[in-house]
Design a protein around this motif. Structure first.
Motif, short mmCIF file in Angstrom:
data_model
loop_
_atom_site.label_atom_id
_atom_site.label_comp_id
_atom_site.label_asym_id
_atom_site.label_seq_id
_atom_site.Cartn_x
_atom_site.Cartn_y
_atom_site.Cartn_z
N ASP A 42 0.81 -1.22 0.00
CA ASP A 42 0.00 0.00 0.00
C ASP A 42 0.85 1.27 0.00
O ASP A 42 0.32 2.36 -0.25
CB ASP A 42 -0.94 0.01 1.21
CG ASP A 42 -2.00 -1.07 1.15
OD1 ASP A 42 -2.53 -1.31 0.05
OD2 ASP A 42 -2.30 -1.67 2.19
N SER A 43 2.12 1.12 0.26
CA SER A 43 3.00 2.30 0.24
C SER A 43 3.03 2.96 -1.12
O SER A 43 3.30 4.16 -1.23
CB SER A 43 4.43 1.91 0.66
OG SER A 43 4.99 1.02 -0.30
N ILE A 44 2.74 2.21 -2.19
CA ILE A 44 2.75 2.78 -3.54
C ILE A 44 1.66 3.82 -3.70
O ILE A 44 1.68 4.64 -4.63
CB ILE A 44 2.62 1.66 -4.59
CG1 ILE A 44 3.18 2.10 -5.95
CG2 ILE A 44 1.19 1.18 -4.73
CD1 ILE A 44 4.67 2.19 -6.02
N ILE A 45 0.69 3.81 -2.78
CA ILE A 45 -0.37 4.83 -2.77
C ILE A 45 -0.18 5.79 -1.60
O ILE A 45 -0.29 7.01 -1.75
CB ILE A 45 -1.76 4.16 -2.67
CG1 ILE A 45 -2.00 3.24 -3.85
CG2 ILE A 45 -2.87 5.21 -2.58
CD1 ILE A 45 -3.29 2.46 -3.78
N ALA A 46 0.11 5.24 -0.44
CA ALA A 46 0.14 6.05 0.79
C ALA A 46 1.30 7.04 0.80
O ALA A 46 1.14 8.17 1.27
CB ALA A 46 0.21 5.15 2.01
N VAL A 47 2.47 6.65 0.31
CA VAL A 47 3.61 7.57 0.34
C VAL A 47 3.41 8.72 -0.64
O VAL A 47 3.63 9.88 -0.28
CB VAL A 47 4.94 6.82 0.11
CG1 VAL A 47 6.11 7.79 0.03
CG2 VAL A 47 5.18 5.80 1.23
N PRO A 48 3.00 8.47 -1.90
CA PRO A 48 2.68 9.61 -2.76
C PRO A 48 1.59 10.52 -2.19
O PRO A 48 1.66 11.75 -2.33
CB PRO A 48 2.22 8.95 -4.06
CG PRO A 48 2.87 7.62 -4.06
CD PRO A 48 2.91 7.20 -2.62
N TRP A 49 0.59 9.93 -1.54
CA TRP A 49 -0.47 10.75 -0.95
C TRP A 49 0.09 11.64 0.15
O TRP A 49 -0.24 12.83 0.23
CB TRP A 49 -1.59 9.86 -0.42
CG TRP A 49 -2.70 10.61 0.25
CD1 TRP A 49 -2.97 10.67 1.58
CD2 TRP A 49 -3.68 11.42 -0.38
NE1 TRP A 49 -4.06 11.46 1.83
CE2 TRP A 49 -4.52 11.95 0.63
CE3 TRP A 49 -3.94 11.76 -1.71
CZ2 TRP A 49 -5.59 12.79 0.36
CZ3 TRP A 49 -5.02 12.61 -1.98
CH2 TRP A 49 -5.83 13.10 -0.97
N ALA A 50 0.94 11.07 1.01
CA ALA A 50 1.54 11.87 2.07
C ALA A 50 2.43 12.97 1.49
O ALA A 50 2.44 14.11 1.98
CB ALA A 50 2.36 10.98 3.01
N LEU A 51 3.16 12.65 0.44
CA LEU A 51 3.99 13.67 -0.23
C LEU A 51 3.12 14.78 -0.80
O LEU A 51 3.45 15.97 -0.69
CB LEU A 51 4.78 13.04 -1.37
CG LEU A 51 6.20 12.55 -1.12
CD1 LEU A 51 6.84 12.16 -2.44
CD2 LEU A 51 7.04 13.60 -0.41
N PHE A 52 2.03 14.41 -1.41
CA PHE A 52 1.14 15.40 -2.00
C PHE A 52 0.55 16.32 -0.94
O PHE A 52 0.43 17.54 -1.14
CB PHE A 52 0.03 14.69 -2.78
CG PHE A 52 -0.96 15.63 -3.43
CD1 PHE A 52 -0.53 16.54 -4.38
CD2 PHE A 52 -2.31 15.58 -3.12
CE1 PHE A 52 -1.44 17.41 -4.99
CE2 PHE A 52 -3.22 16.42 -3.72
CZ PHE A 52 -2.78 17.34 -4.66
N GLN A 53 0.19 15.76 0.22
CA GLN A 53 -0.33 16.59 1.29
C GLN A 53 0.70 17.64 1.71
O GLN A 53 0.35 18.78 2.03
CB GLN A 53 -0.73 15.73 2.50
CG GLN A 53 -1.86 14.77 2.23
CD GLN A 53 -3.09 15.46 1.68
OE1 GLN A 53 -3.65 16.36 2.31
NE2 GLN A 53 -3.51 15.07 0.50
N SER A 54 1.95 17.26 1.73
CA SER A 54 2.99 18.16 2.21
C SER A 54 3.45 19.17 1.17
O SER A 54 3.78 20.30 1.51
CB SER A 54 4.20 17.35 2.70
OG SER A 54 3.86 16.58 3.83
N TYR A 55 3.49 18.76 -0.11
CA TYR A 55 4.11 19.61 -1.12
C TYR A 55 3.20 20.00 -2.27
O TYR A 55 3.57 20.84 -3.08
CB TYR A 55 5.38 18.92 -1.66
CG TYR A 55 6.31 18.54 -0.53
CD1 TYR A 55 6.97 19.51 0.21
CD2 TYR A 55 6.47 17.21 -0.16
CE1 TYR A 55 7.79 19.17 1.27
CE2 TYR A 55 7.29 16.85 0.90
CZ TYR A 55 7.94 17.83 1.62
OH TYR A 55 8.74 17.49 2.68
#
Length: 870
Positions: free
Chosen positions: A525-538
């Motif tokens: 699930d990191s293939i979705i969760a990490v980009p989502w967290a990045l998007f929230q921050s940047y």
């Protein structure tokens, strides 16, 4: 303070030399406390080829705005400055000039440079001895500029005329080399001479052909060390001369006998070759080189900052172990190596063994498993200074054997060098509880030690791999503490490439050295969760768009499903890995059913994919995944939740996940589940009962349902399992296990006993968002929340986040008793700093004047708030 532009960046680069983009997006950060200031327009002045053009754009955007000029060519330098115009208030002056320059954008730009290796036999199943390469050349005109483009089949250090090129270490770092092999760009104009010159490159095995993983395997990407480089020299006559790597180079071995990631470096000073990288050196005894096969199509400029020497730590103590051996203590668990200044008998050898902790009076090497973490330095007989070149260690303590009598062993003769990817620190936290401050400091140190080219699990034993479950849990915390935008963007490109080779399932480690594997929840699930967290921050939609195909492939093709669309019950799952009740020899034996955990995460990932689809304006997909989420939720309730709202596993994780992911059927079920979760926590004496699946969400779940006081009690628990247990046990980084060290001071008998893992440090995000009160209200922090939840006996706290717009700050304190007034309550006072071109949604705890609860939306500037705490 007057409003100004403090920094201009390109894509996510602070230093934009040798970047991958010909039309880089531009961002600028503001400085100053202008009140209610919003940008109405901006101007960009682009200087190139001796001419400057100005572009005016009527827009409020100041982050990742489009490049306004023609595309840059390979190696073309441009200067950029910016000024912003306020809608109704003052304009900024022009910023300073910032430079941007792409690297080599096409294969043809490498001018025929070839990857070369030494013309000597290759070691197949043993460590590869580092190779020294050199090339003499001349420049007959005055030099205007020069660039060195370089990478290695291995890791390299370069010299030009005997001077070190740049300050990168372990370059080019670790990527999934078969898909993306980075090169670096250096401005070497000042190192060149008019006349004779020499270029030298030393290459060690690194991750490319060194041993990786606990099975002892090596040569994952190739079995030959090599270098690929191009020196481009522009002279006063207007011509450009190219010096490529080719078969005219020479090669040799030297004083680095071996240098391995896990085992350390052996350096023999008696084999040093004086002047080998200087012009005029007699290389008659050197071997030739030969071209080797290399696909230039995989060459890529870095997205991330490089690994550098970041800090030096002084030696704090020298003592004798129980058996009489000499041990160094640096007072902090760090990642890097030693710098040694020493003089001793020629041919004598000093041995350095690096460990994180002591056990039974000796350095504790067992947690290293088969990694030796040992450096051996054979002395020259003269006074010398030495650092290893192609290894690194995780350590606080170093056992030293063979130190010469001629040199006193003290802080002047040995220093610890701290290395990590050179990201900008953006997050800062402090509060009135010293133990929480130490915990936060430990979280930062663990991030520093494990953000080394890739996000690793640990930095010391025979592993150091990019475990996807760890960064899934920690990304929300990481993105606050450091600017991870480029670092994780590059790693995610590798994740997508590796996923495509693994039948659409993201491997558990990126880069993948474990071979084909079926996917598992959380890690996959990191293939979705990490980009989502990045998007929230940047707020970077381009990054989100890059990762969208991988997110879709995982949900549509990679997940192994049963007949109702949930996880196949025979699939392998890490699930709530390292649950505190898991046996030492079975870290995956969690108390929460693995498929309950996995099904919950599958539903959450489907929801995130729906959200991502919506942000990318993919309306049909957003509707599809929203519908799929609803269907899966009904299946989850059938499988795991009874009609009265009871969950099949009433554990901390078993309740946290359906609460946080909104999987219950009725409001009363939520209310009852929160009460049961609080009761379970209370009955467990406020000790942690979660592993990798639940820990990073537990505090956020309790806050979501107005139960932050319960989590404060957990956070402040000093017994095991708990965050402050590690602090009171003198930990200086966060541990892999809640009890990596047992209360009696002995090391946990299990194999998974790292003392530098960041996953449990994911609690940092709760501290930032609840004690500090800061979180993005929309992706990229243009609008952010200030929502402090006082508690835990804290009397004050402050948090600071350096956003893409400028510094966001919150500082609060509680005035006890009547606070000098007649209201008879504790007064909560808070100062919030909002950067220009942003606004904050401020929730004021307690009662403001008039008895109401306060919520205000404020623009830029400094704002003060006060309330009465209940």
């Amino acid at each position: 303070m007057a409003l100004s532009i403090a920094q201009v960046s390109f894509e996510h680069h602070r230093t934009a030399l040798g970047i991958a983009e010909s039309t880089p997006r531009i961002s600028w950060r503001f400085d100053g406390n202008a009140s209610n200031w919003y940008q109405g327009a901006y101007e960009l002045e682009i200087g190139r080829g001796g001419q400057a053009d100005t572009f005016r754009v009527n827009s409020s955007d100041s982050v990742l705005v489009p490049w306004p000029s023609d595309p840059l060519q390979s190696g073309e330098e441009a200067t950029v400055r910016v000024r912003s115009f306020g809608r109704q208030h003052a304009d900024t002056p022009w910023s300073d000039l910032f430079t941007v320059e792409p690297g080599l954008l096409t294969e043809e730009d490498w001018q025929g440079a070839a990857a070369i290796a030494s013309d000597r036999p290759t070691e197949e199943d043993s460590p590869h001895r580092p190779i020294y390469f050199r090339k003499d050349f001349s420049v007959d005109e005055d030099i205007l500029s020069a660039r060195l483009y370089i990478t290695a089949l291995g890791i390299y250090e370069a010299q030009l005329n005997g001077e070190r090129v740049g300050d990168l270490v372990l370059a080019p770092g670790w990527q999934s080399y078969t898909h993306r092999h980075e090169y670096n760009t250096y401005d070497v104009t000042d190192l060149l001479r008019n006349g004779e010159n020499a270029l030298g490159v030393t290459v060690g095995e690194g991750w490319y052909s060194g041993r990786l993983g606990w099975d002892g395997n090596r040569n994952f990407y190739g079995d030959t060390l090599g270098v690929l480089c191009l020196l481009s020299v522009t002279t006063s006559g207007g011509t450009t001369t190219y010096i490529p790597s080719d078969e005219t180079w020479q090669s040799s071995t030297g004083p680095i006998v071996s240098s391995e990631i896990y085992n350390g470096e052996e350096y023999n000073s008696t084999l040093e070759i004086d002047g080998w990288a200087l012009p005029g050196f007699d290389a008659s005894g050197w071997l030739g080189t030969l071209e080797i096969e290399f696909d230039k199509a995989v060459l890529a400029a870095p997205d991330a900052p490089p690994v550098r020497r970041i800090e030096e730590r002084r030696l704090e103590n020298v003592f004798s172990s129980g058996s009489g051996k000499t041990v160094l203590d640096f007072g902090q668990n760090v990642v890097g190596w030693l710098r040694v200044r020493v003089r001793g008998p020629r041919g004598s050898t000093i041995r350095f063994v690096h460990t994180e902790v002591m056990e039974n009076g000796e350095v504790a090497t067992r947690p290293l498993r088969t990694a030796k973490a040992t450096d051996n330095l054979t002395l020259s007989g003269e006074e010398q200074e030495w650092e290893p070149s192609f290894t690194f260690h995780g350590f606080r303590f170093v056992e030293v054997d063979g130190w010469p009598e001629e040199t006193e062993l003290n802080a002047d003769s040995i220093t610890a060098i701290v290395i990590h990817t050179d990201m900008e620190q953006t997050g800062f936290f402090n509060c009135s509880n010293p133990l929480l401050n130490k915990l936060h400091e430990n979280i930062i140190w663990s991030m520093r030690g494990n953000f080394l080219s890739i996000p690793t699990d640990c930095p010391q034993r025979d592993e150091r791999l990019g475990w996807t479950g760890d960064i899934h849990a920690f990304a929300r915390t990481a993105n606050f503490i450091y600017n991870t935008a480029g670092f994780l963007r590059g790693w995610l490109k590798d994740a997508y490439s590796e996923q495509q080779e693994n039948e659409y399932a993201p491997p558990s480690v990126i880069p993948n050295i474990l071979g084909p594997t079926t996917g598992s929840s959380i890690w996959g699930d990191s293939i979705i969760a990490v980009p989502w967290a990045l998007f929230q921050s940047y707020g970077d939609k381009a990054m989100l768009r890059e990762q969208y195909p991988g997110a879709q492939d995982w949900i549509d093709k990679g997940v192994l499903r049963n007949e109702v669309g949930l996880w196949n019950r025979s699939s392998f799952q890490y699930a709530d890995w390292l649950d505190p009740l898991a046996p030492a020899d079975s870290p995956g034996a969690a108390t929460t059913n693995a498929y309950l955990v996995s099904d919950a995460y599958l539903i959450h990932s489907t929801e995130l994919l729906a959200n991502i689809s919506a942000y990318l304006s993919l309306t049909d997909n957003a509707e599809k995944y929203t519908h799929d989420r609803a269907t899966l939720t009904r299946a989850f309730r059938t499988a795991w939740i009874s009609n009265n709202g009871t969950v099949a596993n009433e554990t901390q994780t078993g309740l946290t996940l359906p609460l946080y992911f909104n999987l219950f059927a009725t409001p009363s079920h939520y209310t009852s589940a929160v009460s049961r979760l609080r009761a379970i926590i209370s009955a467990n004496d406020y000790k942690v009962g979660t592993g990798f699946a639940g820990t990073h969400l537990l505090g956020h779940t309790l806050s979501k349902y107005n139960a932050a006081p319960t989590f404060y009690n957990m956070l402040l628990q000093e017994e095991v399992p708990g965050w402050l247990f590690q602090v009171v046990m003198n930990g200086t980084t966060t541990w892999e296990r809640w009890d990596s060290m047992l209360p009696n001071g002995s090391v946990n008998p299990g194999q998974m006993t790292s003392f530098n893992h960041y996953a449990v440090g994911s609690v940092g995000s709760w501290m930032h968002e609840n004690i500090g009160g800061l979180s993005p209200a929309e992706p990229g922090w243009r609008r952010f929340n200030v929502d402090v939840r006082p508690g835990g006996g804290l009397r004050s706290a402050e948090a600071r986040f350096l956003s893409a717009y400028g510094a966001v700050e919150v500082r609060w304190w509680v005035v006890g008793g009547d606070g000098g007034n007649s209201r008879g309550c504790e007064r909560f006072r808070m100062v919030v700093t909002v950067p220009p071109n942003t606004e904050a949604v401020v929730n004021i705890p307690g009662r403001v004047d008039g008895g109401s609860r306060g919520r205000k939306v404020v623009g830029s500037g400094v704002h003060r708030f006060e309330s009465c705490l209940d």
